[in-house]
Design an enzyme around this catalytic site. Structure first.
Site, mmCIF file in Angstrom:
data_model
loop_
_atom_site.group_PDB
_atom_site.id
_atom_site.type_symbol
_atom_site.label_atom_id
_atom_site.label_comp_id
_atom_site.label_asym_id
_atom_site.label_seq_id
_atom_site.Cartn_x
_atom_site.Cartn_y
_atom_site.Cartn_z
ATOM 1 N N HIS A 1 21.905 13.639 21.736
ATOM 2 C CA HIS A 1 22.003 13.541 20.182
ATOM 3 C C HIS A 1 21.832 11.934 19.807
ATOM 4 C CE1 HIS A 1 22.767 17.650 18.511
ATOM 5 N NE2 HIS A 1 22.812 17.835 19.930
ATOM 6 N N THR A 2 21.465 11.355 20.907
ATOM 7 C CA THR A 2 21.394 9.738 20.577
ATOM 8 C C THR A 2 20.139 9.334 19.886
ATOM 9 O OG1 THR A 2 20.460 9.627 22.745
ATOM 10 C CG2 THR A 2 22.803 8.898 22.677
ATOM 11 N N SER B 1 12.151 22.814 24.236
ATOM 12 C CA SER B 1 11.276 22.326 23.114
ATOM 13 C C SER B 1 9.833 22.840 23.034
ATOM 14 C CB SER B 1 11.068 20.701 23.271
ATOM 15 O OG SER B 1 12.096 20.010 23.090
ATOM 16 N N SER B 2 9.926 24.083 22.958
ATOM 17 C CA SER B 2 8.688 25.135 22.859
ATOM 18 C C SER B 2 8.259 24.712 21.434
ATOM 19 C CB SER B 2 9.041 26.506 23.016
ATOM 20 O OG SER B 2 9.995 26.770 22.160
ATOM 21 N N SER B 3 9.085 24.568 20.662
ATOM 22 C CA SER B 3 8.488 24.370 19.221
ATOM 23 C C SER B 3 7.791 22.709 18.926
ATOM 24 C CB SER B 3 9.609 24.473 18.224
ATOM 25 O OG SER B 3 10.645 23.770 18.405
ATOM 26 N N GLU C 1 10.140 19.866 11.463
ATOM 27 C CA GLU C 1 11.359 20.286 11.708
ATOM 28 C C GLU C 1 12.448 19.907 10.601
ATOM 29 O OE1 GLU C 1 12.367 22.129 14.285
ATOM 30 O OE2 GLU C 1 10.666 21.732 15.655
ATOM 31 N N ASP D 1 11.876 15.190 20.956
ATOM 32 C CA ASP D 1 11.148 16.360 21.442
ATOM 33 C C ASP D 1 9.655 16.077 21.526
ATOM 34 O OD1 ASP D 1 13.629 17.372 21.759
ATOM 35 O OD2 ASP D 1 13.439 18.822 20.251
ATOM 36 N N TYR E 1 24.055 21.845 14.329
ATOM 37 C CA TYR E 1 23.342 20.649 14.749
ATOM 38 C C TYR E 1 23.434 19.542 13.686
ATOM 39 C CZ TYR E 1 19.279 17.493 16.300
ATOM 40 O OH TYR E 1 18.775 16.486 16.647
HETATM 41 C C1 GLA Z 1 17.217 18.674 19.957
HETATM 42 C C2 GLA Z 1 16.407 17.590 18.809
HETATM 43 C C3 GLA Z 1 16.350 16.394 19.457
HETATM 44 C C4 GLA Z 1 17.693 15.696 19.917
HETATM 45 C C5 GLA Z 1 18.190 16.581 20.908
HETATM 46 C C6 GLA Z 1 19.788 16.329 21.403
HETATM 47 O O1 GLA Z 1 16.370 19.061 20.919
HETATM 48 O O2 GLA Z 1 15.272 18.509 18.561
HETATM 49 O O3 GLA Z 1 15.752 15.500 18.321
HETATM 50 O O4 GLA Z 1 18.449 15.444 19.052
HETATM 51 O O5 GLA Z 1 18.310 18.223 20.112
HETATM 52 O O6 GLA Z 1 19.698 15.217 22.249
#
Ligand code: GLA
Length: 388
Positions: A33-34, A124-126, A158, A170, A220
């Site tokens: 989440h950085t 990150s399939s999306s 997104e 992602d 989130y």
């Molecule tokens: C998901 C989000 C990313 C990122 C991660 C956590 O994958 O799509 O942008 O924030 O969570 O690091």
């Protein structure tokens, strides 16, 4: 896979596609989440990809097939402003809408995808679907954008179409990933600071907790709001020079504990700690110090669990089990959290045995069959014309 999708496309539509793109999933190695805090992340593209085959046609009606589940969905280009719940083509339609905002036109097409990325797991399939669609559109509709803008278009899908206030990680990793390398990303400058060779003789095992990870319906967005709130207060009360949690050190934050609400403080503590851990990991890897690298992965998970509260009991069980199996150097949840995958750093020649032991122990403790993958690090997204 590209050849395979061409053959399947011909079978389904009776004609060959004009172009095929390929976009990989990604693993967040550390830096949780950085990204939306202007921070650092160590990530990689994986060997699992989504291929997107495309053939432009006349009219307004697009047809999309998913060769993994056999589904076929049509949509009208004049009526795609709103997503339809549960429809996987939302990510494709969202790309078209985001491109329109940039005055780029996608015309009608027949399309198809074939993906090897596990769905809704945290790989990150999306984003891979967005980027594969984007690169396919670029090729056949002559759309030119800088590479980082493609990542922003995907992020726009997104943020604006799906309602998830995610960062750029992602899509960025799917585009800029490099074979057998980790990428050290700076999300303030939105650049790859450097690529790092993965230590020889080690591998990442991905273990899926099988707990459904749907970030749109998770907390989130709330975590992001908490980060922004912490910045606002820190800036107003104490550090006028800061613009993001990237600018805050653990020490500065600890000195300000009393001016923040506890939950915002803990969320910020996770982010600030993660940024520092990413830098420490980069240093450790430069010295081939895998032990320290592994330890930092464990620290990251602990902070997710205690401070950011984006773990869940099943993911914690996977991490606890990892500590009982010899040969694991470190493990953590990876990606958004709230379910989905964990990653485990192991010796390469012990990885398969590690997977078996991990799965057996997880089944015993939770009754759940986990899925594991020994991960390879793949290249970033590409697109090619199909020669017939
Ligand atoms: C998901 C989000 C990313 C990122 C991660 C956590 O994958 O799509 O942008 O924030 O969570 O690091």
């Amino acid at each position: 896979m590209a050849n395979n999708i061409v053959e399947l496309f011909k079978k389904a539509y009776g004609v060959a596609p004009v172009a095929v793109s390929n976009a990989p999933g990604r693993l967040e190695i550390i830096g949780n989440h950085t990204d939306y805090n202007d921070g650092f992340v160590l990530s990689c593209a994986v060997g699992q990809t989504t291929a997107f085959a495309i053939l432009p046609i006349d009219g307004d009606i697009c047809e999309m097939r998913d060769f993994r589940d056999g589904s076929c969905i049509t949509f009208d280009l004049t009526d795609i402003d709103n997503p339809i719940k549960g429809d996987w083509t939302n990510y494709v339609k969202g790309m078209i809408c985001e491109l329109r905002k940039r005055d780029k036109e996608v015309k009608a097409f027949k399309g198809a995808i074939l993906s090897t990325i596990p769905l809704s797991a945290g790989m990150s399939s999306s984003a891979a679907l967005e980027i594969s669609a984007g690169f396919a559109f670029a090729e056949v509709f002559d759309i030119e954008l800088p590479q980082t803008d493609w990542a922003r278009v995907g992020q726009g899908v997104e943020n604006n179409y799906m309602g998830l206030q995610s960062g750029l990680l992602d899509q960025f990793s799917s585009i800029f990933g490099e074979k057998d390398k980790l990428i050290f990303c700076d999300f303030r400058t939105v650049t790859v600071e450097k690529t790092i060779s993965f230590p020889h003789g080690y591998a990442f095992v991905v273990a899926n907790s099988m707990i459904k990870h749907d970030l749109v319906d998770s907390d989130y967005n709330l975590r992001r709001v908490a980060c922004e709130k912490a910045v606002e207060i820190l800036k107003k009360e104490k550090y006028p020079e800061i613009t993001a949690l990237r600018d805050v050190s653990t020490e500065m934050l600890k000195d300000s504990k009393d001016i923040l609400e506890e939950v915002d403080y803990l969320v910020a503590l996770h982010i600030v700690g993660e940024n520092e851990r990413v830098i420490k990991c980069v240093d450790a890897l430069a010295k081939s110090d895998v032990e320290t690298f592994g330890q930092l992965l464990y620290e990251s998970h602990e902070s997710s669990k205690v401070n950011f509260t984006n773990s869940c009991s099943e993911m914690d069980i996977l991490i606890d089990i990892s500590k009982t199996i010899p040969g694991c150097l470190g493990a953590r949840l990876s990606g958004g959290g709230f379910g989905g995958i964990t990653i485990h750093l192991t010796k390469e020649d012990e990885a398969e045995e590690y997977c078996n032991k991990l799965k057996a122990a997880y089944k015993e403790k939770t009754g759940i069959d986990s899925e594991t993958i020994i991960c390879s690090m793949g290249s970033g997204a590409t697109v090619e014309r199909v020669i017939t």
